[in-house]
Design a protein around this motif. Structure first.
Motif, PDB file in Angstrom:
ATOM      1  N   VAL A  79       0.847  -1.181   0.000  1.00  0.00           N
ATOM      2  CA  VAL A  79       0.000   0.000   0.000  1.00  0.00           C
ATOM      3  C   VAL A  79       0.884   1.232   0.000  1.00  0.00           C
ATOM      4  O   VAL A  79       1.729   1.398   0.859  1.00  0.00           O
ATOM      5  N   ARG A  80       0.696   2.093  -1.009  1.00  0.00           N
ATOM      6  CA  ARG A  80       1.500   3.302  -1.120  1.00  0.00           C
ATOM      7  C   ARG A  80       0.598   4.458  -1.485  1.00  0.00           C
ATOM      8  O   ARG A  80      -0.247   4.349  -2.353  1.00  0.00           O
ATOM      9  N   ALA A  81       0.822   5.585  -0.843  1.00  0.00           N
ATOM     10  CA  ALA A  81       0.026   6.771  -1.136  1.00  0.00           C
ATOM     11  C   ALA A  81       0.667   7.602  -2.235  1.00  0.00           C
ATOM     12  O   ALA A  81      -0.018   8.194  -3.045  1.00  0.00           O
ATOM     13  N   ILE A  82       1.973   7.649  -2.244  1.00  0.00           N
ATOM     14  CA  ILE A  82       2.684   8.486  -3.205  1.00  0.00           C
ATOM     15  C   ILE A  82       3.730   7.627  -3.902  1.00  0.00           C
ATOM     16  O   ILE A  82       4.409   6.841  -3.270  1.00  0.00           O
ATOM     17  N   SER A  83       3.860   7.796  -5.195  1.00  0.00           N
ATOM     18  CA  SER A  83       4.910   7.103  -5.910  1.00  0.00           C
ATOM     19  C   SER A  83       5.347   7.934  -7.106  1.00  0.00           C
ATOM     20  O   SER A  83       4.630   8.802  -7.571  1.00  0.00           O
ATOM     21  N   ALA A  84       6.529   7.643  -7.610  1.00  0.00           N
ATOM     22  CA  ALA A  84       7.080   8.390  -8.736  1.00  0.00           C
ATOM     23  C   ALA A  84       6.394   7.996 -10.037  1.00  0.00           C
ATOM     24  O   ALA A  84       5.801   6.939 -10.150  1.00  0.00           O
ATOM     25  N   ASP A  85       6.497   8.869 -11.049  1.00  0.00           N
ATOM     26  CA  ASP A  85       5.925   8.585 -12.362  1.00  0.00           C
ATOM     27  C   ASP A  85       6.886   7.817 -13.252  1.00  0.00           C
ATOM     28  O   ASP A  85       6.461   7.181 -14.214  1.00  0.00           O
ATOM     29  N   SER A  86       8.182   7.894 -12.975  1.00  0.00           N
ATOM     30  CA  SER A  86       9.163   7.181 -13.789  1.00  0.00           C
ATOM     31  C   SER A  86      10.447   7.007 -12.996  1.00  0.00           C
ATOM     32  O   SER A  86      10.652   7.648 -11.969  1.00  0.00           O
ATOM     33  N   ILE A  87      11.293   6.133 -13.511  1.00  0.00           N
ATOM     34  CA  ILE A  87      12.603   5.922 -12.910  1.00  0.00           C
ATOM     35  C   ILE A  87      13.602   5.725 -14.042  1.00  0.00           C
ATOM     36  O   ILE A  87      13.293   5.078 -15.044  1.00  0.00           O
ATOM     37  N   ASP A  88      14.773   6.330 -13.911  1.00  0.00           N
ATOM     38  CA  ASP A  88      15.824   6.247 -14.919  1.00  0.00           C
ATOM     39  C   ASP A  88      16.927   5.316 -14.431  1.00  0.00           C
ATOM     40  O   ASP A  88      17.287   5.340 -13.256  1.00  0.00           O
ATOM     41  N   SER A  89      17.465   4.521 -15.353  1.00  0.00           N
ATOM     42  CA  SER A  89      18.580   3.638 -15.038  1.00  0.00           C
ATOM     43  C   SER A  89      19.270   3.292 -16.351  1.00  0.00           C
ATOM     44  O   SER A  89      19.101   4.000 -17.343  1.00  0.00           O
ATOM     45  N   GLN A  90      20.019   2.207 -16.345  1.00  0.00           N
ATOM     46  CA  GLN A  90      20.623   1.715 -17.576  1.00  0.00           C
ATOM     47  C   GLN A  90      20.749   0.210 -17.470  1.00  0.00           C
ATOM     48  O   GLN A  90      20.623  -0.371 -16.391  1.00  0.00           O
ATOM     49  N   ILE A  91      20.998  -0.425 -18.602  1.00  0.00           N
ATOM     50  CA  ILE A  91      21.256  -1.855 -18.643  1.00  0.00           C
ATOM     51  C   ILE A  91      22.758  -2.000 -18.820  1.00  0.00           C
ATOM     52  O   ILE A  91      23.323  -1.509 -19.807  1.00  0.00           O
ATOM     53  N   ASP A  92      23.419  -2.622 -17.846  1.00  0.00           N
ATOM     54  CA  ASP A  92      24.873  -2.752 -17.898  1.00  0.00           C
ATOM     55  C   ASP A  92      25.290  -3.758 -18.965  1.00  0.00           C
ATOM     56  O   ASP A  92      24.671  -4.818 -19.118  1.00  0.00           O
ATOM     57  N   GLY A  93      26.327  -3.402 -19.705  1.00  0.00           N
ATOM     58  CA  GLY A  93      26.892  -4.309 -20.700  1.00  0.00           C
ATOM     59  C   GLY A  93      26.174  -4.243 -22.038  1.00  0.00           C
ATOM     60  O   GLY A  93      25.444  -3.302 -22.340  1.00  0.00           O
ATOM     61  N   ARG A  94      26.395  -5.276 -22.817  1.00  0.00           N
ATOM     62  CA  ARG A  94      25.808  -5.353 -24.162  1.00  0.00           C
ATOM     63  C   ARG A  94      24.351  -5.771 -24.063  1.00  0.00           C
ATOM     64  O   ARG A  94      23.986  -6.663 -23.310  1.00  0.00           O
ATOM     65  N   PHE A  95      23.505  -5.109 -24.865  1.00  0.00           N
ATOM     66  CA  PHE A  95      22.075  -5.428 -24.892  1.00  0.00           C
ATOM     67  C   PHE A  95      21.676  -5.650 -26.344  1.00  0.00           C
ATOM     68  O   PHE A  95      21.833  -4.765 -27.183  1.00  0.00           O
ATOM     69  N   ASP A  96      21.177  -6.858 -26.634  1.00  0.00           N
ATOM     70  CA  ASP A  96      20.835  -7.232 -28.006  1.00  0.00           C
ATOM     71  C   ASP A  96      19.353  -7.103 -28.314  1.00  0.00           C
ATOM     72  O   ASP A  96      18.944  -7.295 -29.456  1.00  0.00           O
ATOM     73  N   GLY A  97      18.531  -6.846 -27.324  1.00  0.00           N
ATOM     74  CA  GLY A  97      17.098  -6.703 -27.548  1.00  0.00           C
ATOM     75  C   GLY A  97      16.302  -7.548 -26.575  1.00  0.00           C
ATOM     76  O   GLY A  97      16.824  -8.019 -25.570  1.00  0.00           O
ATOM     77  N   TRP A  98      15.027  -7.745 -26.896  1.00  0.00           N
ATOM     78  CA  TRP A  98      14.156  -8.503 -26.005  1.00  0.00           C
ATOM     79  C   TRP A  98      13.108  -9.269 -26.802  1.00  0.00           C
ATOM     80  O   TRP A  98      12.873  -9.002 -27.971  1.00  0.00           O
ATOM     81  N   GLY A  99      12.506 -10.207 -26.110  1.00  0.00           N
ATOM     82  CA  GLY A  99      11.381 -10.971 -26.630  1.00  0.00           C
ATOM     83  C   GLY A  99      10.364 -11.154 -25.518  1.00  0.00           C
ATOM     84  O   GLY A  99      10.603 -10.756 -24.373  1.00  0.00           O
ATOM     85  N   PRO A 100       9.221 -11.766 -25.831  1.00  0.00           N
ATOM     86  CA  PRO A 100       8.187 -11.971 -24.807  1.00  0.00           C
ATOM     87  C   PRO A 100       8.732 -12.731 -23.594  1.00  0.00           C
ATOM     88  O   PRO A 100       9.501 -13.681 -23.736  1.00  0.00           O
ATOM     89  N   LYS A 101       8.378 -12.291 -22.428  1.00  0.00           N
ATOM     90  CA  LYS A 101       8.733 -12.904 -21.134  1.00  0.00           C
ATOM     91  C   LYS A 101      10.211 -12.778 -20.763  1.00  0.00           C
ATOM     92  O   LYS A 101      10.634 -13.303 -19.738  1.00  0.00           O
ATOM     93  N   ASP A 102      11.036 -12.095 -21.566  1.00  0.00           N
ATOM     94  CA  ASP A 102      12.436 -11.891 -21.196  1.00  0.00           C
ATOM     95  C   ASP A 102      12.525 -11.050 -19.935  1.00  0.00           C
ATOM     96  O   ASP A 102      11.677 -10.184 -19.685  1.00  0.00           O
ATOM     97  N   ARG A 103      13.563 -11.305 -19.155  1.00  0.00           N
ATOM     98  CA  ARG A 103      13.831 -10.514 -17.954  1.00  0.00           C
ATOM     99  C   ARG A 103      15.010  -9.602 -18.231  1.00  0.00           C
ATOM    100  O   ARG A 103      16.004 -10.030 -18.810  1.00  0.00           O
ATOM    101  N   ILE A 104      14.875  -8.348 -17.783  1.00  0.00           N
ATOM    102  CA  ILE A 104      15.916  -7.352 -18.006  1.00  0.00           C
ATOM    103  C   ILE A 104      16.336  -6.804 -16.652  1.00  0.00           C
ATOM    104  O   ILE A 104      15.503  -6.270 -15.903  1.00  0.00           O
TER     105      ILE A 104
END
Length: 156
Positions: A79-104
């Motif tokens: 239960v949370r009353a206040i939360s952010a609208d977005s969060i910024d980060s990065q994916i470390d290392g090489r990233f080739d893309g994604w498919g259904p159900k992939d975890r990032i």
């Protein structure tokens, strides 16, 4: 006759009750936010038969806590009353893309799973990403250097 007596008692008690009840002007003059809120909560409602008087309304309440970035995406599980609208980060290392159900896994330790049937091929190293809140509790993964997005859900 009995109704008339009750009505006259209620009319006579009205001004006395109104003198003890706070007014909008009195509440507006309070500078402390918690005390001002308690004052507004104590205002009698037009349809109420008696003013609200409770210890909970008179006690000052604590200000809501600032959103915790570590909890971003888990609001449905807590239960949370206040939360952010977005969060910024990065994916470390090489990233080739994604498919259904992939975890990032993001650099901040959060793990997000693709929640739709989208897929994309990318050739990126340490891509910067934003997880943005959508409508009705949906989250979207956006890449800084691409216009591709994916619907995601937080799993860790």
């Amino acid at each position: 006759m009995r109704h008339l007596a009750l009505l006259s008692l209620a009319l006579a008690a009205g001004p006395a009750l109104a003198e003890n009840a706070p007014t909008l002007q009195a509440c507006r003059a309070i500078t402390d936010a918690a005390q001002r809120l308690a004052c507004y909560d104590a205002l009698p409602l037009p349809s109420a038969k008696a003013p609200a008087t409770s210890a909970a309304a008179a006690a000052p309440t604590a200000a809501p806590a600032a959103p915790d970035p570590a909890k971003f995406g888990f609001e449905a599980k807590s239960v949370r009353a206040i939360s952010a609208d977005s969060i910024d980060s990065q994916i470390d290392g090489r990233f080739d893309g994604w498919g259904p159900k992939d975890r990032i896994k993001l650099a901040n330790g959060q793990v997000w799973q693709i929640a739709d049937d989208s897929n994309a091929v990318m050739n990126a190293t340490n891509p910067k990403v934003t997880i943005r809140r959508g409508l009705m509790g949906v989250f979207y993964l956006e890449f800084e250097t691409s216009n591709r997005t994916a619907k995601v859900k937080r799993v860790e």
